[in-house]
Design an enzyme around this catalytic site. Sequence first.
Site, mmCIF file in Angstrom:
data_model
loop_
_atom_site.group_PDB
_atom_site.id
_atom_site.type_symbol
_atom_site.label_atom_id
_atom_site.label_comp_id
_atom_site.label_asym_id
_atom_site.label_seq_id
_atom_site.Cartn_x
_atom_site.Cartn_y
_atom_site.Cartn_z
ATOM 1 N N GLY A 1 17.483 10.186 26.379
ATOM 2 C CA GLY A 1 18.710 9.411 26.433
ATOM 3 C C GLY A 1 18.533 7.915 26.189
ATOM 4 O O GLY A 1 19.374 7.126 26.605
ATOM 5 N N SER A 2 17.468 7.527 25.459
ATOM 6 C CA SER A 2 17.294 6.084 25.228
ATOM 7 C C SER A 2 18.434 5.531 24.368
ATOM 8 O O SER A 2 18.895 4.408 24.591
ATOM 9 C CB SER A 2 15.928 5.787 24.601
ATOM 10 O OG SER A 2 15.871 6.242 23.275
ATOM 11 N N ILE B 1 27.404 21.774 15.967
ATOM 12 C CA ILE B 1 28.751 21.582 16.519
ATOM 13 C C ILE B 1 29.665 22.690 15.979
ATOM 14 O O ILE B 1 29.777 22.871 14.767
ATOM 15 C CB ILE B 1 29.299 20.181 16.152
ATOM 16 C CG1 ILE B 1 28.369 19.095 16.713
ATOM 17 C CG2 ILE B 1 30.723 19.989 16.657
ATOM 18 C CD1 ILE B 1 28.167 19.135 18.220
ATOM 19 N N ASN C 1 26.642 11.445 14.028
ATOM 20 C CA ASN C 1 25.314 11.850 14.496
ATOM 21 C C ASN C 1 24.287 10.824 14.016
ATOM 22 O O ASN C 1 24.468 10.197 12.979
ATOM 23 C CB ASN C 1 24.973 13.218 13.896
ATOM 24 C CG ASN C 1 23.589 13.709 14.283
ATOM 25 O OD1 ASN C 1 23.192 13.633 15.440
ATOM 26 N ND2 ASN C 1 22.836 14.202 13.309
ATOM 27 N N HIS D 1 20.282 10.711 12.907
ATOM 28 C CA HIS D 1 19.148 11.578 12.551
ATOM 29 C C HIS D 1 17.935 10.685 12.294
ATOM 30 O O HIS D 1 18.045 9.669 11.608
ATOM 31 C CB HIS D 1 19.491 12.392 11.296
ATOM 32 C CG HIS D 1 18.422 13.372 10.946
ATOM 33 N ND1 HIS D 1 18.265 14.561 11.632
ATOM 34 C CD2 HIS D 1 17.428 13.331 10.032
ATOM 35 C CE1 HIS D 1 17.226 15.208 11.138
ATOM 36 N NE2 HIS D 1 16.699 14.488 10.161
#
Length: 202
Positions: A25-26, A101, A115, A117
Amino acid sequence: MQTRTNSQEKNIGFTKIAIFASGAGSNAKKIIEHFGNNNQISVGLVVCNKPEAGVLDIAAKAHIPVLIVDKEQFFRGNGYVDELKHSGIDFIVLAGFLWKIPQNLINAYRNKIINIHPALLPKFGGKGMYGSKVHQAVIAAGEKESGITIHYVDEHYDNGDIIFQASCPILSDDTPDTLAQKIHKLEHENFSRVIEECVKKV
Ligand code: GAR
């Protein structure tokens, strides 16, 4: 603790983001910090499929509600559209979320899901390409540079329109770990700003 005015509660001229994340979760942390004092955009929910994920501690410290999603309901149920709408979510950010999703969620939030990537798409994307697997593949292919791609989410893995890319060199002594550090730096420097620009266009 964030406080909200009546118009914010009703989402009038106000955008509530959900961050979907399954890992440390950075990126989620940076995004939460970025929007902490914003009068028009807030992070209203963290959505996660792993009860042990580090991102849940980050959400708890920031007093952001969490929704833990179940695979069966995510893919065969309503894709949690009702829960997201009920929470007033207007925009979705995938920050290290590894499930595809589902169609009903894409339909409900068309052009409102982005998103990040950890490579320069269209190379090194697709099913199974996430986190360190991407960096291993990039180095194994002898690439001289890698980078990040922020893109809209459609029905296919890592396929929607590209919004932003930034690159970094790969040196001969780089490993998947050192490359991951460079990529995270690029992500942390750019993702929140790009999210803000996208939200303002909606
Ligand atoms: C990020 O590097 C993100 O680009 C990647 O997961 C990492 C999450 O890190 N996403 C993918 O690989 C999606 N295919 P974080 O949990 O520290 O934000």
